[in-house]
Design an enzyme around this catalytic site. Structure first.
Site, PDB file in Angstrom:
ATOM      1  N   CYS A 109      32.439  10.547   6.992  1.00 30.90           N
ATOM      2  CA  CYS A 109      31.613  11.087   8.068  1.00 30.90           C
ATOM      3  C   CYS A 109      30.741   9.993   8.674  1.00 30.90           C
ATOM      4  CB  CYS A 109      30.726  12.199   7.535  1.00 30.90           C
ATOM      5  SG  CYS A 109      31.616  13.487   6.651  1.00 30.90           S
TER       6      CYS A 109
ATOM      7  N   LYS B 168      38.181   6.332   7.031  1.00 30.48           N
ATOM      8  CA  LYS B 168      38.153   4.903   6.745  1.00 30.48           C
ATOM      9  C   LYS B 168      37.557   4.611   5.378  1.00 30.48           C
ATOM     10  CE  LYS B 168      38.795   0.605   7.806  1.00 30.48           C
ATOM     11  NZ  LYS B 168      40.191   0.112   7.831  1.00 30.48           N
TER      12      LYS B 168
ATOM     13  N   LYS C  22      51.529   2.592   4.556  1.00 29.09           N
ATOM     14  CA  LYS C  22      51.257   2.434   5.981  1.00 29.09           C
ATOM     15  C   LYS C  22      52.109   3.400   6.799  1.00 29.09           C
ATOM     16  CE  LYS C  22      48.127   0.730   5.920  1.00 29.09           C
ATOM     17  NZ  LYS C  22      47.772   0.419   4.575  1.00 29.09           N
TER      18      LYS C  22
ATOM     19  N   GLU D  33      52.531  -0.704  -0.535  1.00 25.93           N
ATOM     20  CA  GLU D  33      51.619  -0.778   0.608  1.00 25.93           C
ATOM     21  C   GLU D  33      52.355  -0.497   1.916  1.00 25.93           C
ATOM     22  OE1 GLU D  33      48.242  -1.360   3.035  1.00 25.93           O
ATOM     23  OE2 GLU D  33      48.577  -0.686   0.975  1.00 25.93           O
TER      24      GLU D  33
ATOM     25  N   GLU E 115      50.800   6.931   6.388  1.00 23.87           N
ATOM     26  CA  GLU E 115      49.487   7.135   6.998  1.00 23.87           C
ATOM     27  C   GLU E 115      49.567   7.360   8.497  1.00 23.87           C
ATOM     28  OE1 GLU E 115      46.226   4.632   4.415  1.00 23.87           O
ATOM     29  OE2 GLU E 115      47.640   3.487   5.637  1.00 23.87           O
TER      30      GLU E 115
ATOM     31  N   HIS F  24      67.198   6.038 -11.952  1.00 22.94           N
ATOM     32  CA  HIS F  24      66.539   7.042 -12.785  1.00 22.94           C
ATOM     33  C   HIS F  24      66.013   8.214 -11.951  1.00 22.94           C
ATOM     34  CE1 HIS F  24      66.631   4.694 -16.540  1.00 22.94           C
ATOM     35  NE2 HIS F  24      66.555   3.644 -15.721  1.00 22.94           N
TER      36      HIS F  24
ATOM     37  N   ASN G  89      26.202  12.828   4.942  1.00 26.70           N
ATOM     38  CA  ASN G  89      27.469  12.296   4.459  1.00 26.70           C
ATOM     39  C   ASN G  89      27.498  12.433   2.945  1.00 26.70           C
ATOM     40  OD1 ASN G  89      28.013  11.511   7.053  1.00 26.70           O
ATOM     41  ND2 ASN G  89      27.797   9.314   6.681  1.00 26.70           N
ATOM     42  N   GLY G  90      28.662  12.746   2.394  1.00 30.11           N
ATOM     43  CA  GLY G  90      28.796  12.817   0.951  1.00 30.11           C
ATOM     44  C   GLY G  90      28.906  14.236   0.448  1.00 30.11           C
TER      45      GLY G  90
ATOM     46  N   ARG H 189      35.846   6.000  11.483  1.00 31.99           N
ATOM     47  CA  ARG H 189      35.655   6.485  10.116  1.00 31.99           C
ATOM     48  C   ARG H 189      36.473   7.748   9.844  1.00 31.99           C
ATOM     49  NH1 ARG H 189      30.926   4.280   7.777  1.00 31.99           N
ATOM     50  NH2 ARG H 189      30.518   6.113   6.530  1.00 31.99           N
TER      51      ARG H 189
ATOM     52  N   TRP I 156      34.039  14.906   8.370  1.00 31.25           N
ATOM     53  CA  TRP I 156      35.354  14.962   7.731  1.00 31.25           C
ATOM     54  C   TRP I 156      35.234  15.975   6.612  1.00 31.25           C
ATOM     55  CZ3 TRP I 156      37.637  13.392   2.945  1.00 31.25           C
ATOM     56  CH2 TRP I 156      39.029  13.271   2.982  1.00 31.25           C
TER      57      TRP I 156
END
Length: 620
Positions: free
Chosen positions: A2, A615, A497, A493, A500, A516, A111-112, A27, A85
């Site tokens: 947030c 973010k 990406k 990674e 995302e 497997h 925030n939080g 963010r 968020w």
């Protein structure tokens, strides 16, 4: 996560708050709102969606009320704004911030997470409070109201004392129009100091174009922000704290796209500079100088084990570091996802070095894992991109990456900077412990110094091949990524990406594990991305690629310049410049970033603000 912004001064603040929120869009958010104070009355406007929706709502409210305003003095000059968020409560206008008390006299943005909000909410309702949202944050507005006796600073302090969790909030009272009061318990909060005006925000970009004079709110502090002065207090004792101003020398261009179509593409192209800044003066011709890491050479020599704790992209950077540390320094390295580590009663203590990697330095799970390790006697090193972040205060030492401000939610330049930092740690350990001969150390230092130039060359040449592959496979419904040894974290990674920003289901696997289970997913519609750079396991990777092709799947490979064998097994090959095989990951990720980018753009998606993502993850 947030975003918070607040203003108190002489200027009309509607537009200042909206512009500040726009600077915090990176963010991630799902709703937004502002509260404006004028004539001892607070007017709040909230909207679901992006800031264009909030602007429309604010404009509509202004058109309805401004005709009744008799004087310019009633134009709001104090206010707070927020981008949310969702954590507690669905995405709705009622759950958007700011929140307020039953009498609509106290407004807050937060925030939080407030962990003990159920019991606080129950108690407040029993006392007569009327709640209008499902959020944990609303209890703060009612607590402030309950404790208010004419002094907002005191009321915030008393409310703070009742809260459990990790949060930062800013409160505003209708009866104290020239005052904003903030409180911090872990998530960031910073003050911007102007001439006859002040700002408070969760991040500096919110007010950077208005002032470069800042004061950092530290953990467990309360700050009273007025137009002409800012006062800091210890949240537990209430005692005043002196806090000097700092001058920020960021170029405003750093927060703009700089001619690129998106922030993400701009930041991909900033990776050479990010790596160069990170290794910079720390690499000498024949040795590595990491004086700031807070662990002495004797302690490094006596280490029994290293534990790396991180989340998401930072975890992948740590994986690359594990291979380098074990190979160059011969120290056992344990990798842990921070959200798992903090709850599994880990065996850690003296003789261990725990490295916590967090771009923001505010990742809640990583911070908790670091604190746990430090409490049990381990040395803790933070790898972070943000000076003054919580991670830098929770560690024995800090190794700063120097990637600069990253606006895009999907990490690119901050990732390669983290990988570069982990290479520095590995080289330092090998140097100190005597496991790297002097000649080999000098050779590796020279190769690492070349990496920024090699990334630049790669960015200049990879576009055509990447775009071709992206156009061909942008409609695919599933991707599989395969790699071995040091190529595996690159695959993890790269797959992240793609997930995302393109929203395509994607799996990344150790290539040796394909038989497997994952091989069952392959058919003639499946694109498989393989990291096949030069390494001791290249023959094994080529064998795995052959197995993929035998099932009819399509192979996009990342290979090293000068290698011809990979092209015999893959339909699409992107070549990266040659360097030491253990340094290849910092180059090999670049084509995979570009592949994800081009596929997402081909699908018409917003790569800078992917859905559901933030973010900085400052909550569990």
């Amino acid at each position: 996560m947030c975003g918070i912004v607040g203003y108190v001064g002489a200027r009309p603040c509607r537009e200042l708050l909206l512009q500040g929120l726009e600077k915090l869009e990176y963010r991630g958010y799902d709703s937004a709102g502002v509260s404006l104070l004028a004539d001892h009355r607070i007017d709040s406007v909230r909207a679901v969606g992006n800031l264009a929706c909030l602007r429309e709502a604010v404009a509509g409210r202004a058109a309805a009320t401004d005709g009744a305003v008799a004087t310019a003095e009633l134009e709001p000059t104090t206010g707070i704004g927020h981008t949310r968020w969702a954590t507690h409560g669905r995405v709705s206008q009622e759950n958007a911030h700011p929140h307020f008390d039953s009498a609509d006299r106290f407004h807050i943005v937060l925030n939080g997470i407030v962990e003990n909000f159920p019991e606080l909410r129950a108690r407040l309702i029993e006392s007569g409070a009327e709640f209008t949202s499902e959020t944990d944050a609303e209890v703060v507005a009612h607590l402030v109201a309950e404790h208010y006796g004419g002094d907002l600073v005191e009321a915030v302090g008393r409310a703070y004392a009742e809260l459990r969790g990790h949060y930062a909030f800013v409160a505003m009272a209708a009866d104290e129009p020239d005052l904003l009061v903030g409180a911090r318990k872990e998530p960031p909060l910073v003050v911007g100091v102007g001439d006859g005006e002040s700002f408070i925000a969760s991040a500096i970009p919110a007010f950077l174009q208005e002032t470069r004079r800042v004061q950092i709110v530290k953990d467990e502090e309360i700050v009273a922000v007025r137009p002409d002065r800012v006062e800091f207090f210890d949240a537990n004792s209430g005692k005043p704290i002196e806090r000097p101003e700092e001058q920020i020398d960021w170029d405003e261009e750093a927060a703009e796209k700089g001619g690129f179509e998106t922030f993400m593409l701009k930041e991909i192209h900033e990776q050479p500079e990010a790596v160069a800044e990170t290794i910079g003066d720390r690499l000498r011709e024949d040795h590595v100088d990491l004086g700031e890491i807070g662990v002495s050479d004797s302690e490094l020599r006596d280490l029994k084990r290293i534990v790396v704790v991180a989340c998401g992209t930072s975890y992948h950077a740590g994986l690359v570091g594990r291979y380098a540390i074990e190979h160059w320094a011969r120290v056992p390295v344990e990798m842990d996802i921070a959200s798992e580590y903090r709850y599994r009663d880990p065996v850690v203590g003296e003789g261990d070095l725990v490295i916590g990697i967090s771009q923001s330095g505010e990742t809640a799970d990583t911070l908790a894992a670091m604190r746990l390790a430090r409490e049990r006697g381990a040395k803790v090193l933070a790898v972070s991109n943000v000076m003054g972040s919580q991670a830098t205060r929770d560690a024995d030492g800090v190794l700063f990456t120097r990637a600069g401000l990253e606006i895009g939610v999907a990490a690119t330049k901050t990732y390669v900077a983290q990988v570069a930092a982990m290479y520095l740690v590995a080289l330092k350990l090998g140097q100190t412990r005597g496991t790297l001969p002097a000649g080999r150390l000098t050779e590796l230092i020279a190769e690492l110094r070349r990496v920024p130039e090699l990334i630049t060359r790669l960015l200049d040449t990879a576009d055509v091949d990447i775009r071709s592959a992206a156009e061909r496979f942008s409609g695919a419904q599933f991707f599989l990524y395969l790699g071995r040894h040091v190529g595996l974290p690159v695959c993890l990674e790269g797959a992240l990406k793609l997930k995302e920003i393109s929203y395509i289901p994607t799996d990344a696997y150790a290539a040796g594990e394909m038989k497997h289970g994952p091989i069952a997913l392959l058919d003639e519609r499946t694109p498989v991305v393989c990291v096949a750079t030069d390494a001791p396991v290249l023959d094994k990777v080529l064998s795995n690629i052959a197995e993929v092709r035998a099932r009819g799947a399509h192979v996009i490979a990342v290979a090293t310049e000068g290698t011809t064998r990979v092209a015999d097994h893959a339909e699409e090959v992107v070549y990266v410049p040659r360097t030491d095989w253990l340094l290849q990951p910092i180059l090999a990720i670049v084509p995979l970033q570009l592949l994800a980018y081009e596929i997402a753009r081909a699908r018409g998606l917003n790569v800078d603000q992917p859905r559901n993502l933030a973010k900085t993850v400052t909550v569990e």
